[in-house]
Design an enzyme around this catalytic site. Structure first.
Site, PDB file in Angstrom:
ATOM      1  N   TYR A  51       0.818  -1.210   0.000  1.00  8.23           N
ATOM      2  CA  TYR A  51       0.000   0.000   0.000  1.00  8.23           C
ATOM      3  C   TYR A  51       0.856   1.267   0.000  1.00  8.23           C
ATOM      4  O   TYR A  51       1.686   1.470   0.882  1.00  8.23           O
ATOM      5  CB  TYR A  51      -0.932   0.031   1.209  1.00  8.23           C
ATOM      6  N   GLY A 197     -14.389  -6.414   1.782  1.00 10.31           N
ATOM      7  CA  GLY A 197     -15.365  -6.271   0.700  1.00 10.31           C
ATOM      8  C   GLY A 197     -16.793  -6.501   1.133  1.00 10.31           C
ATOM      9  O   GLY A 197     -17.638  -6.889   0.324  1.00 10.31           O
ATOM     10  N   VAL A 199     -19.214  -4.512   1.782  1.00  9.02           N
ATOM     11  CA  VAL A 199     -20.235  -3.680   1.144  1.00  9.02           C
ATOM     12  C   VAL A 199     -20.143  -3.746  -0.378  1.00  9.02           C
ATOM     13  O   VAL A 199     -20.767  -2.947  -1.080  1.00  9.02           O
ATOM     14  CB  VAL A 199     -20.171  -2.215   1.628  1.00  9.02           C
ATOM     15  N   ALA A 200     -19.386  -4.708  -0.884  1.00  3.47           N
ATOM     16  CA  ALA A 200     -19.338  -4.994  -2.325  1.00  3.47           C
ATOM     17  C   ALA A 200     -19.081  -3.743  -3.159  1.00  3.47           C
ATOM     18  O   ALA A 200     -19.905  -3.333  -3.981  1.00  3.47           O
ATOM     19  CB  ALA A 200     -20.638  -5.672  -2.771  1.00  3.47           C
ATOM     20  N   GLY A 202     -19.130  -0.717  -2.340  1.00  7.19           N
ATOM     21  CA  GLY A 202     -20.053   0.372  -2.060  1.00  7.19           C
ATOM     22  C   GLY A 202     -21.479   0.124  -2.503  1.00  7.19           C
ATOM     23  O   GLY A 202     -22.370   0.939  -2.245  1.00  7.19           O
ATOM     24  N   LEU A 204     -23.556  -2.107  -1.389  1.00  9.95           N
ATOM     25  CA  LEU A 204     -24.405  -2.356  -0.220  1.00  9.95           C
ATOM     26  C   LEU A 204     -24.204  -1.254   0.818  1.00  9.95           C
ATOM     27  O   LEU A 204     -23.957  -1.514   1.999  1.00  9.95           O
ATOM     28  CB  LEU A 204     -24.075  -3.731   0.374  1.00  9.95           C
ATOM     29  N   LYS A 207     -25.682   5.033   0.730  1.00  7.48           N
ATOM     30  CA  LYS A 207     -25.765   5.933  -0.423  1.00  7.48           C
ATOM     31  C   LYS A 207     -26.544   5.277  -1.558  1.00  7.48           C
ATOM     32  O   LYS A 207     -27.336   5.923  -2.249  1.00  7.48           O
ATOM     33  CB  LYS A 207     -24.359   6.321  -0.892  1.00  7.48           C
TER      34      LYS A 207
END
Length: 308
Positions: A51, A197, A199-200, A202, A204, A207
């Site tokens: 990173y 991951g 919320v897949a 974003g 799930l 927003k």
């Protein structure tokens, strides 16, 4: 904040961990996110030497150095930057792992790493050599425990059989239930799952929920879900679960935590507000048996079709 045992180790990790990849390179902002996580009761911080070309480890190390005994630091190895730092290659060799750990220790400003993870891997790797490197690092005191970060069933089975890993980081969400195929094996061998991951990308998130009834709502396909299937799924969840004041983010994270083999859900945060929203979600009431059953009924039981 609830703490859960990580595998058969003496590490107890907060049920939400901070995925540090998304904190960015603006030092003040990144440090504020980490400090807020500490205040919220998070003790588990996940980074990697990959990173930001090592800068992420440096920021994590600088921020946590005064709280070292209170936190669990996890980092990863295997992706080797080239000489010009404009690309990397895969190197799970014993020589490289034992060289790379020293650089991570220096950047993290610590004498030991709590959890050292192989950052990927294939069945064609020199796995016995890789395991030997991790075992030697344990004996030498540079790391306390090691794990892998892999979604490949053939790789996972090999490490379960031949190593002393305590954890496996896997992408897992309502839209990606493939890890359920190997969870029984990991649970049987007292190896924890650490999820990412959740919320897949974003999808799930709250927003998405807010935008779903608008004319300009657009969503991309994800794995074996079409955009229309995702929309129908979210609408179904909204109709069934949200009368009970649940947010979509909450449902997504609590789905991960409902599984016995999951020790912690690692979520990224690029702002303090996003971090606190994730903390609220994991501190909300657990899914009821009925809620979990409903989610399992309306989502697909995906299966791995490669590397099996």
């Amino acid at each position: 904040m609830e703490k859960r045992q990580l595998g058969n180790s003496d590490l107890r990790v907060s049920k939400i961990g901070l995925g540090c990849m998304s904190i960015g390179t603006e030092v003040n902002t990144a440090q504020k996110i980490i400090e807020t996580a500490l205040e919220a009761g998070i003790n588990y911080f996940d980074t990697a030497d990959l990173y930001d070309r090592g800068m992420n480890e440096e920021i994590v190390g600088n921020t946590l150095s005064s709280r070292r005994e209170d936190v669990i630091i996890a980092t990863k190895v295997g992706n080797r930057w080239n000489e010009h730092k404009d690309g990397w290659s895969w190197d799970p060799s014993k020589t490289y792992i034992k060289e790379a750990v020293k650089d991570s220790l220096r950047r993290l400003k610590t004498e030991y790493i709590d959890l050292y993870q192989l950052h990927g891997g294939t069945i064609d790797d020199p796995i016995d050599e890789t395991i030997e490197a991790f075992e030697e690092l344990k004996e030498e005191g540079f790391i306390r425990y090691y794990g892998i970060s892999s979604i490949r069933p053939n790789v996972i089975r090999k490490y379960v059989k031949d190593s002393s890993i305590i954890s496996n980081m896997m992408q897992y969400s309502l839209l990606d239930r493939r890890p359920e195929g190997v969870m029984p094996l990991l649970e049987k061998n007292n190896i924890s799952v650490v999820t990412r991951g959740s919320v897949a990308r974003g999808i799930l998130s709250d927003k998405t929920l807010e935008a779903i009834d608008t004319d300009d709502f657009k969503i991309k396909a994800y794995l074996d879900y079409s955009s229309e299937e995702i929309k129908e799924l979210i609408e179904s969840i909204k109709a069934k679960l949200f009368p009970h004041s649940r947010s979509l983010n909450e449902v997504a994270l609590q789905f991960n935590l409902a599984h016995k083999s999951v020790a912690s859900v690692v979520t990224g945060a690029s702002s303090v507000e996003q971090l606190l929203d994730n903390v609220r979600a994991v501190n909300s009431p657990s899914l009821t048996r009925e809620e979990l059953g409903y989610l399992e009924m309306i989502t697909k039981e995906n299966n791995y079709t490669e590397h099996i």
